[in-house]
Scaffold this motif. Structure first.
Motif, PDB file in Angstrom:
ATOM      1  N   ILE A  35      -7.126 -20.724 -10.385  1.00 46.36           N
ATOM      2  CA  ILE A  35      -5.904 -20.307 -11.092  1.00 46.36           C
ATOM      3  C   ILE A  35      -5.788 -21.032 -12.426  1.00 46.36           C
ATOM      4  O   ILE A  35      -5.540 -20.416 -13.470  1.00 46.36           O
ATOM      5  CB  ILE A  35      -4.655 -20.541 -10.213  1.00 46.36           C
ATOM      6  N   ILE A  36      -5.989 -22.344 -12.418  1.00 48.60           N
ATOM      7  CA  ILE A  36      -5.866 -23.126 -13.655  1.00 48.60           C
ATOM      8  C   ILE A  36      -6.940 -22.706 -14.656  1.00 48.60           C
ATOM      9  O   ILE A  36      -6.648 -22.522 -15.845  1.00 48.60           O
ATOM     10  CB  ILE A  36      -5.930 -24.635 -13.347  1.00 48.60           C
ATOM     11  N   GLU A  37      -8.180 -22.544 -14.182  1.00 49.83           N
ATOM     12  CA  GLU A  37      -9.250 -22.112 -15.083  1.00 49.83           C
ATOM     13  C   GLU A  37      -8.922 -20.758 -15.706  1.00 49.83           C
ATOM     14  O   GLU A  37      -9.164 -20.534 -16.895  1.00 49.83           O
ATOM     15  CB  GLU A  37     -10.583 -22.041 -14.336  1.00 49.83           C
ATOM     16  N   ASN A  38      -8.357 -19.840 -14.909  1.00 53.43           N
ATOM     17  CA  ASN A  38      -7.976 -18.537 -15.444  1.00 53.43           C
ATOM     18  C   ASN A  38      -6.857 -18.663 -16.465  1.00 53.43           C
ATOM     19  O   ASN A  38      -6.890 -18.026 -17.517  1.00 53.43           O
ATOM     20  CB  ASN A  38      -7.568 -17.590 -14.311  1.00 53.43           C
ATOM     21  N   MET A  39      -5.865 -19.495 -16.174  1.00 50.39           N
ATOM     22  CA  MET A  39      -4.748 -19.671 -17.110  1.00 50.39           C
ATOM     23  C   MET A  39      -5.227 -20.221 -18.447  1.00 50.39           C
ATOM     24  O   MET A  39      -4.697 -19.862 -19.497  1.00 50.39           O
ATOM     25  CB  MET A  39      -3.695 -20.594 -16.515  1.00 50.39           C
ATOM     26  N   LEU A  40      -6.235 -21.084 -18.399  1.00 49.68           N
ATOM     27  CA  LEU A  40      -6.738 -21.689 -19.632  1.00 49.68           C
ATOM     28  C   LEU A  40      -7.449 -20.691 -20.536  1.00 49.68           C
ATOM     29  O   LEU A  40      -7.739 -21.000 -21.693  1.00 49.68           O
ATOM     30  CB  LEU A  40      -7.661 -22.868 -19.299  1.00 49.68           C
ATOM     31  N   PRO A  47      -2.886 -12.673 -23.120  1.00 53.62           N
ATOM     32  CA  PRO A  47      -2.519 -13.516 -21.979  1.00 53.62           C
ATOM     33  C   PRO A  47      -3.594 -13.429 -20.891  1.00 53.62           C
ATOM     34  O   PRO A  47      -4.417 -12.525 -20.877  1.00 53.62           O
ATOM     35  CB  PRO A  47      -1.210 -12.916 -21.474  1.00 53.62           C
ATOM     36  N   SER A  48      -3.598 -14.396 -20.001  1.00 54.08           N
ATOM     37  CA  SER A  48      -4.485 -14.338 -18.837  1.00 54.08           C
ATOM     38  C   SER A  48      -3.633 -13.927 -17.640  1.00 54.08           C
ATOM     39  O   SER A  48      -2.448 -14.233 -17.580  1.00 54.08           O
ATOM     40  CB  SER A  48      -5.130 -15.693 -18.569  1.00 54.08           C
ATOM     41  N   GLU A  49      -4.237 -13.220 -16.702  1.00 53.29           N
ATOM     42  CA  GLU A  49      -3.468 -12.796 -15.530  1.00 53.29           C
ATOM     43  C   GLU A  49      -4.419 -12.516 -14.386  1.00 53.29           C
ATOM     44  O   GLU A  49      -5.539 -12.050 -14.594  1.00 53.29           O
ATOM     45  CB  GLU A  49      -2.659 -11.552 -15.847  1.00 53.29           C
ATOM     46  N   MET A  50      -3.994 -12.805 -13.174  1.00 52.98           N
ATOM     47  CA  MET A  50      -4.770 -12.459 -11.994  1.00 52.98           C
ATOM     48  C   MET A  50      -3.818 -11.996 -10.901  1.00 52.98           C
ATOM     49  O   MET A  50      -2.673 -12.423 -10.848  1.00 52.98           O
ATOM     50  CB  MET A  50      -5.640 -13.636 -11.536  1.00 52.98           C
ATOM     51  N   ARG A  51      -4.292 -11.105 -10.072  1.00 52.56           N
ATOM     52  CA  ARG A  51      -3.519 -10.625  -8.934  1.00 52.56           C
ATOM     53  C   ARG A  51      -4.082 -11.297  -7.696  1.00 52.56           C
ATOM     54  O   ARG A  51      -5.198 -11.016  -7.288  1.00 52.56           O
ATOM     55  CB  ARG A  51      -3.616  -9.117  -8.810  1.00 52.56           C
ATOM     56  N   ARG A  57       1.410 -11.464  -9.061  1.00 57.84           N
ATOM     57  CA  ARG A  57       0.656 -11.723 -10.287  1.00 57.84           C
ATOM     58  C   ARG A  57       0.952 -13.127 -10.778  1.00 57.84           C
ATOM     59  O   ARG A  57       2.095 -13.568 -10.761  1.00 57.84           O
ATOM     60  CB  ARG A  57       1.027 -10.727 -11.380  1.00 57.84           C
ATOM     61  N   ILE A  58      -0.089 -13.805 -11.220  1.00 58.45           N
ATOM     62  CA  ILE A  58       0.086 -15.149 -11.768  1.00 58.45           C
ATOM     63  C   ILE A  58      -0.747 -15.226 -13.036  1.00 58.45           C
ATOM     64  O   ILE A  58      -1.842 -14.666 -13.101  1.00 58.45           O
ATOM     65  CB  ILE A  58      -0.304 -16.225 -10.738  1.00 58.45           C
ATOM     66  N   CYS A  87       4.636 -16.471 -12.863  1.00 63.78           N
ATOM     67  CA  CYS A  87       4.293 -15.868 -11.576  1.00 63.78           C
ATOM     68  C   CYS A  87       5.337 -14.796 -11.307  1.00 63.78           C
ATOM     69  O   CYS A  87       6.534 -15.052 -11.434  1.00 63.78           O
ATOM     70  CB  CYS A  87       4.309 -16.920 -10.474  1.00 63.78           C
ATOM     71  N   THR A  88       4.892 -13.587 -10.966  1.00 69.03           N
ATOM     72  CA  THR A  88       5.839 -12.513 -10.682  1.00 69.03           C
ATOM     73  C   THR A  88       5.504 -11.844  -9.358  1.00 69.03           C
ATOM     74  O   THR A  88       4.347 -11.755  -8.960  1.00 69.03           O
ATOM     75  CB  THR A  88       5.829 -11.437 -11.789  1.00 69.03           C
ATOM     76  N   PHE A  89       6.546 -11.416  -8.700  1.00 68.59           N
ATOM     77  CA  PHE A  89       6.406 -10.662  -7.463  1.00 68.59           C
ATOM     78  C   PHE A  89       6.881  -9.245  -7.749  1.00 68.59           C
ATOM     79  O   PHE A  89       7.966  -9.046  -8.260  1.00 68.59           O
ATOM     80  CB  PHE A  89       7.246 -11.286  -6.349  1.00 68.59           C
ATOM     81  N   GLU A  90       6.045  -8.291  -7.415  1.00 71.00           N
ATOM     82  CA  GLU A  90       6.365  -6.907  -7.703  1.00 71.00           C
ATOM     83  C   GLU A  90       7.133  -6.283  -6.537  1.00 71.00           C
ATOM     84  O   GLU A  90       7.389  -6.924  -5.523  1.00 71.00           O
ATOM     85  CB  GLU A  90       5.076  -6.153  -8.007  1.00 71.00           C
TER      86      GLU A  90
END
Length: 107
Positions: A35-40, A47-51, A57-58, A87-90
């Motif tokens: 998660i941190i590597e993706n955010m960086l 923006p960076s984002e992952m499901r 989504r974060i 971080c979002t919840f759909e």
């Protein structure tokens, strides 16, 4: 507020899966690194984002410097560029939880 920490989460997942506490701890630590590597990878343009799971989504974005008003004295100032994780919840989670509350026998 019902708050549980990482150790409690690991124990609950262990009870549901039978996995060892050590392997779950290792998996959660590795997930945090991913998660941190993706955010960086976020840039001001992208923006960076992952499901992580359906409906969850974060990510992170870089907010550019901008002009803002100082709330203490009303003077205008320039805020620096800053990193903003989110971080979002759909709707998926709301629907799943409502279904579990309304029809607890079905799940």
């Amino acid at each position: 507020m019902n708050y549980i920490n990482q150790d409690q989460i690991i124990r609950q997942v262990k009870e549901k899966t039978g996995f060892s506490l050590w392997s779950l701890k290792e998996a959660i630590d590795a997930l945090e690194e991913v998660i941190i590597e993706n955010m960086l990878t976020a840039t001001p343009e992208q923006p960076s984002e992952m499901r992580l799971f359906p409906g969850w989504r974060i990510g992170a974005k870089i907010l550019p410097e901008r002009e803002a008003k100082d709330p203490r004295n009303g003077e205008m100032l320039i805020t620096p560029e800053k990193f903003s994780p989110y971080c979002t919840f759909e709707q998926y989670y709301r629907q799943k939880i409502n279904k579990m509350v309304n029809d607890p026998q079905e799940d």
